[in-house]
Design a protein around this motif. Structure first.
Motif: not given
Length: 387
Positions: A20, A156, A158-159, A256-258, A261, A327-328, A347
Motif C-alpha cells: 500500500c 473508488t 470510501t467508508y 475516510y477509510s482510505t 489506511t 489504500c481503497g 481494503i
C-alpha cells in the motif's frame, strides 16, 4: 452486523507486505496498458515528435497513483495536470463560479445527478471506454446509485468512520459508536468532516434515521445532535486530520477509510513508518458508503484523452497498482483479483460489514437541498473558532 471493521497492527503489516503506497524496487511501467486502452477507446496518437497536449483532472488529494499517471503520460506523450478539492460543495461552487478547463472530474455519486441536470457533464459514451462494463466488479453493484453509468463511471469507494489514536481513547469508551463524539474526556481533540452530507448524515444515522432523510423533523434532530458534537470538537476539517491524528493534536478524526489506511500502513518512500498506534473504526449505528465517480466535463477540450484515461483506469494491472496506492478499492474485478490476498481482505469490505453501511444519494427536489443547506448554515453559524 455486530462487529465493525477495525484496522489492526496485524492487518497493517499485511498491507505493507502487499505494498500500500509502496513503490516496488523496479519502476512500474504501465505505458503498454495505456496504449492498449487508448487504442480501444478510439484515441489517435499524435504524429511522431508532436506534443500530445494535456489532460486536466479535478479530483481529491492523493487520488491517483504516480505510476498510473506516469504510464499514461509516457504512452501518449501527454501531460496529466491535477487540481484538487476538499469537498463536493467546494468543487461544485468553483465550477458554478466559472471554473473551466477540466476534462475529468471525480465528484461523489450523490453530486452527479445535479451536475448532469445543470448540463455540467456529458453522457458517457461507453463505446469509447469498453473496459468499464467488461471489467466492473458486480459485487459493488449494491453501492452504485446509477447502475447504467449514464453520466459517470465508478472510480473508488470510501467508508466514513473514525481515524483515532488508540492510546487516547478513554477506558470503556466505544470507538465504534457515534456516541464517542460526546465524550467529555476528548473535548477539543475531535475533528468533524467539513462536509454537509457527511456531517448531517452522521447525525441522522446516530439517531437511527436514514442518511438520505427528507423529513424536516429528523433533519432538525440531526442538527441538534451535531451541535452537541461540535461543542466537544476542535474544528471542521476534511484534509489535515490525517496528519493531526498521526501527530497527536487530534485524537479522533471523523474521516475516510482510505486516508486512515494510508497513515496506518505508512509509506517507506516518504519515510513514514507504519503506525500500529492508529486505528480506524466504523460506527455500529451506521456509516457512510460513498463512491467517487469519473465524469467528463461538458466543456472538456480533450474528451478523446478523457475516454482513453477512463478506459485505462479499468485495465486490471492499472487498477491493481492504483489500489495499492489509494489504500481503497477500485471496482475493477481483474485488478482486485491481482491483489495480494491479505491486502485485498484489508481494503474490500465483506458483505457482513457492508450491511451496516448506508449509501449517500442525491436529491432532485430543490426544496430538500435547501432544507439541508439551511441545516448546515445553522451548524456552521456558531462555529466561532472551535478550540
Amino acid at each position: 452486523m455486530t462487529k465493525m471493521m477495525k484496522f489492526s497492527a496485524v492487518a497493517a503489516a499485511a498491507a505493507i507486505v502487499a505494498g500500500c503506497q509502496q513503490a516496488s524496487e523496479d519502476e512500474v511501467d504501465l505505458s503498454p496498458y495505456a496504449l492498449a486502452a487508448a487504442d480501444a477507446s478510439g484515441y489517435t496518437l499524435p504524429e511522431s515528435g508532436k506534443d500530445g497536449g494535456e489532460l486536466h483532472i479535478y479530483t481529491w488529494s492523493d487520488y491517483l497513483s504516480p505510476d498510473v499517471q506516469a504510464g499514461f503520460e509516457k504512452a501518449l506523450g501527454v501531460k496529466v495536470v491535477i487540481d484538487t478539492f476538499e469537498s463536493n460543495e467546494a468543487m461544485y461552487a468553483k465550477l458554478k463560479a466559472g471554473g473551466t478547463g477540466y476534462d475529468i472530474i471525480t465528484p461523489s455519486s450523490y453530486q452527479v445527478a445535479l451536475m448532469a441536470k445543470e448540463g455540467m457533464i456529458e453522457k458517457i459514451d461507453h463505446a469509447k471506454c469498453p473496459n468499464v462494463k467488461a471489467n466492473f466488479d458486480k459485487s459493488f453493484a449494491s453501492q452504485i446509485i446509477d447502475p447504467e453509468f449514464a453520466y459517470s463511471v465508478p472510480y473508488t469507494v470510501t467508508y466514513t468512520g473514525f481515524m483515532y489514536a488508540k492510546d487516547k481513547i478513554p477506558e470503556g469508551a466505544d470507538v465504534e459508536s457515534w456516541k464517542i463524539l460526546e465524550n467529555s474526556a476528548l473535548k477539543g481533540r475531535i475533528t468533524l468532516l467539513d462536509d454537509i452530507r457527511e456531517v448531517i448524515g452522521a447525525g441522522l444515522m446516530s439517531l437511527g434515521y436514514s442518511i438520505n432523510s427528507t423529513t424536516p423533523a429528523e433533519i432538525d434532530a440531526a442538527v441538534a445532535q451535531v451541535l452537541k458534537w461540535k461543542s466537544n470538537s476542535r474544528k471542521f476539517d476534511a484534509e489535515s486530520y490525517k496528519t493531526e491524528v498521526a501527530g497527536g493534536s487530534t485524537w479522533i478524526g471523523h474521516g475516510y477509510s482510505t486516508d486512515a489506511t494510508q497513515v496506518i500502513v505508512g509509506d517507506e518512500d516518504e519515510g513514514m513508518a507504519p503506525r500500529d498506534d492508529i486505528g480506524f473504526a466504523l460506527p455500529k449505528e451506521g456509516f457512510t458508503i460513498a463512491f467517487d465517480e469519473m465524469v467528463v466535463a461538458k466543456d472538456s477540450r480533450r474528451k478523446d484523452l478523457a475516454y482513453a484515461f477512463i478506459n485505462y483506469i479499468y485495465s486490471g494491472e492499472v487498477a491493481k497498482v492504483n489500489m495499492e496506492f489509494l489504500c481503497g478499492p477500485n471496482p475493477v474485478r481483474p485488478g482486485i483479483e491481482l491483489l495480494d490476498e491479505d491486502y485485498r481482505n484489508l481494503i474490500v469490505l465483506s458483505p457482513e460489514k457492508l450491511s451496516n453501511g448506508q449509501v449517500l444519494k442525491g436529491f432532485e427536489d430543490p426544496a430538500v437541498n435547501e432544507l439541508y443547506n439551511k441545516a448546515w448554515d445553522k451548524i456552521k453559524a456558531t462555529e466561532a473558532k472551535l478550540k
